[in-house]
Design an enzyme around this catalytic site. Structure first.
Site, PDB file in Angstrom:
ATOM      1  N   LYS A  85      39.194  -1.404 -17.361  1.00 10.91           N
ATOM      2  CA  LYS A  85      38.246  -1.987 -16.405  1.00 10.91           C
ATOM      3  C   LYS A  85      36.834  -1.719 -16.907  1.00 10.91           C
ATOM      4  O   LYS A  85      36.226  -0.678 -16.642  1.00 10.91           O
ATOM      5  CB  LYS A  85      38.448  -1.364 -15.022  1.00 10.91           C
ATOM      6  CG  LYS A  85      37.892  -2.226 -13.897  1.00 10.91           C
ATOM      7  CD  LYS A  85      38.645  -3.546 -13.799  1.00 10.91           C
ATOM      8  CE  LYS A  85      38.092  -4.458 -12.734  1.00 10.91           C
ATOM      9  NZ  LYS A  85      38.740  -5.766 -12.723  1.00 10.91           N
ATOM     10  N   SER A 130      41.170 -10.312 -12.164  1.00 14.30           N
ATOM     11  CA  SER A 130      40.688  -9.341 -11.186  1.00 14.30           C
ATOM     12  C   SER A 130      40.859  -9.939  -9.787  1.00 14.30           C
ATOM     13  O   SER A 130      41.975 -10.234  -9.372  1.00 14.30           O
ATOM     14  CB  SER A 130      39.237  -8.965 -11.495  1.00 14.30           C
ATOM     15  OG  SER A 130      38.931  -7.702 -10.954  1.00 14.30           O
TER      16      SER A 130
END
Length: 589
Positions: free
Chosen positions: A188, A386
């Site tokens: 991430k 996401s």
């Protein structure tokens, strides 16, 4: 004196009324002109569909009042695909003319258009491409044409895919601001922009994987169409052949001829078998969209959701001018589709790198409610990552293009510490009163304590666990398997298929066919949602849109290379709450 004031007042009132009447007539005239341009069209015999490949490709064309008034709604994937499909079955359309230029688009959009053009050729009709300058994405599309022509002084941009990421850690440090990241998953990387000075190895690994996959797709397609080996195409890119003599493009087999505009017209006339003095019947993409299509059978709704995911739409400004997926509006729209008995199934077209985790959860919930009433199929565009993947995970079936960016299952948050800026650099003094130990948590002017950091990280962890549980439920996976594919890892659609994150590879047409199959309907037509906005509302927004656009262009012109860093710094403060988003979305140009 009274009479004088009375006559002056009457004159002023008269002028105001005259101005109002003239304005109303003007608006009615403009509306009439626009309505006339959108009227049903018929295709003349021996017609060519002209597709302009110049500008930024959006999922749907911009149909605001201001763009219609200017005579151009931009490039829309939906409209382009529809025009190609209609042209394929229309006996009056003889071929397609690709008017090449500086096209910008995401890779999945390019794949869908190229596949549509390839299907068009199966109808035994021709495709000809011509341009002065071919951008790489434009050439990728043009390579499917039967013949590619270029201006004798033109060029083909061919250099591979690459770019630089911006890192703002040191920029913030110079002014006394520190960004504090909270995240789950080593992949991430959205917070790295603010906290690092280079790409982490996991971030570099996944980025190289997907841009490498895109370039491989482009080279293999061009190689097949043009008869040039992929090794040779890579050698051309290494040498940046776009800077060479244009005559070399012919020698390298990148084009079939060097012609001026008038000479290309002659070539098209020969294909149409008309005389030199006759005019070429042409129809644009927008014109083709106004050609009626028979609606028979049941309705399959296609709902477009693209842009950054937010909970509520903020007032538009030059800093927030991109398209948004507003969860409150999307949820209402999906609820309406669920209650519409005429709609037998829904295809949700997702093109988003994510956004608010809270908003993504609300859309996921509404997708679940919709799915309880009728089949839901997701068609992923350039990105469904996401938050974009979050909202997609609960669908009955998910399609992605091989080059779609998806996955990125992870959550992050970011806090801003301005204590050094305020107290040391500016000399501001603070004192505080509080009833409890952490009453001032969230203050940007006092350093965060370890205890406060722990509380916030725990909140991020819970958001991450919820995200994974939604994926596990929708994809029928164990939590352990989800975790193995999570940690914010970004995948190509082709890789996501192998991992079970999507069900099949393909574009919008395959998604619609699957939705019809799940709904058990044999004859169907599609209807696009959300519907077109009200023309009067568009007119009222026109002045605001124009002023915002002018301001944004002036800012871009003034800041130059510093524009993007400035926008990143400006939008950081808007990323409140937990975020499920990617750091950036790449468009090829």
């Amino acid at each position: 004196m009274k009479d004088f004031l009375k006559y002056v007042g009457a004159t002023v009132v008269g002028l105001i009324l005259f101005g109002v009447v003239v304005s109303i007539i003007g608006v009615m005239s403009i509306v009439g002109m626009i309505a006339s341009s959108e009227a049903t069209q018929k295709v003349k015999e021996n017609t060519v569909l002209v597709i302009d490949l110049d500008g930024v490709m959006q999922e749907q064309a911009n149909e605001s009042f201001s763009t219609k008034l200017m005579g151009s709604t931009g490039l829309g994937l939906q409209e382009t695909l529809s025009a190609i499909k209609k042209a394929e079955g229309n006996e009056n359309i003889q071929g397609i003319y690709l008017n090449a230029g500086a096209l910008e688009a995401d890779m999945a959009q390019l794949e869908e258009i190229r596949n549509a053009l390839e299907n068009f050729k199966k109808s035994k009709k021709w495709i000809v491409a011509y341009g002065e300058i071919y951008s790489q994405p434009c050439y990728y599309l043009a390579s499917i044409a039967d013949k590619i022509y270029m201006n004798p002084q033109g060029s083909v941009d061919w250099h591979g895919i690459g770019g630089q990421m911006i890192f703002l850690k040191d920029t913030y440090a110079k002014i006394g601001i520190k960004m504090i990241p909270f995240k789950c998953g080593k992949y991430k990387s959205a917070t790295e922009i603010y906290t690092e000075d280079r790409m982490s190895e996991p971030s570099r690994e996944q980025t190289e994987r997907y841009i490498g996959g895109w370039w491989q797709t482009i080279c293999q397609a061009v190689s097949k169409s043009r008869g040039i080996s992929t090794d040779t195409l890579n050698a051309y890119a290494d040498r940046v052949i776009s800077l060479e003599d244009p005559k070399n493009m012919l020698k390298y087999k990148m084009v079939d001829g060097l012609l001026y505009n008038d000479q290309v017209k002659g070539t098209i006339k020969k294909l149409l078998k008309i005389d030199e003095d006759e005019s070429i019947n042409q129809i644009t993409v927008n014109g083709m969209c106004n050609v009626p299509e028979k609606e028979h059978g049941d309705e399959i709704a296609v709902y477009y959701a693209y842009g950054t995911i937010v909970n509520e739409e903020e007032p538009q400004s030059m800093m927030m001018s991109n398209h948004l997926i507003v969860s409150k509006k999307v949820c209402k729209d999906l609820a309406d589709l669920a209650d519409d008995d005429d709609v037998k199934a829904v295809v949700v077209r997702v093109n988003s790198g994510g956004g608010s985790a809270y908003a993504s959860e609300q859309i996921w919930r509404q997708m679940e409610l919709l799915r309880a009433k009728k089949p839901v199929v997701v068609s992923m565009g350039g990105a469904a990552a996401s938050g974009g993947y979050y909202m997609s995970a609960g669908a009955n079936y998910i399609f992605a293009e091989p080059t779609t960016i998806t996955g990125s299952i992870g959550i992050f948050g970011i806090a801003r510490d301005r204590s050094e800026l305020m107290t040391q650099k500016l000399g501001v003094k603070y004192d505080e009163v509080k009833t409890n130990r952490n009453s001032t948590i969230g203050s940007e002017v006092t350093p965060m304590t370890a205890e406060q950091f722990g509380y916030i990280q725990a909140s991020v962890n819970r958001g991450y666990a919820l995200f994974k549980s939604r994926v596990a439920q929708g994809r029928r996976m164990t939590m352990d398997k989800v975790e193995a594919n999570a940690q914010g890892h970004v995948f190509l659609g082709s890789d996501a298929l192998q991992l079970g994150l999507v069900d099949a590879l393909g574009g919008l047409d395959k998604a619609v066919a699957k939705a019809a199959q799940l709904a058990k309907v044999k004859e169907y037509y599609t209807a696009n949602y959300p519907g077109k906005s009200d023309m009067f509302e568009d007119f009222m927004k026109m002045t605001e849109e124009r002023s915002d656009g002018i301001l944004d262009e002036k800012l871009r012109s003034t800041l130059g290379d510093f524009y993007e860093p400035f926008i990143l710094m400006r939008t950081t403060s808007a990323q409140t709450g937990l975020q499920a988003r990617m750091p950036f979305i790449i468009k090829l140009k």
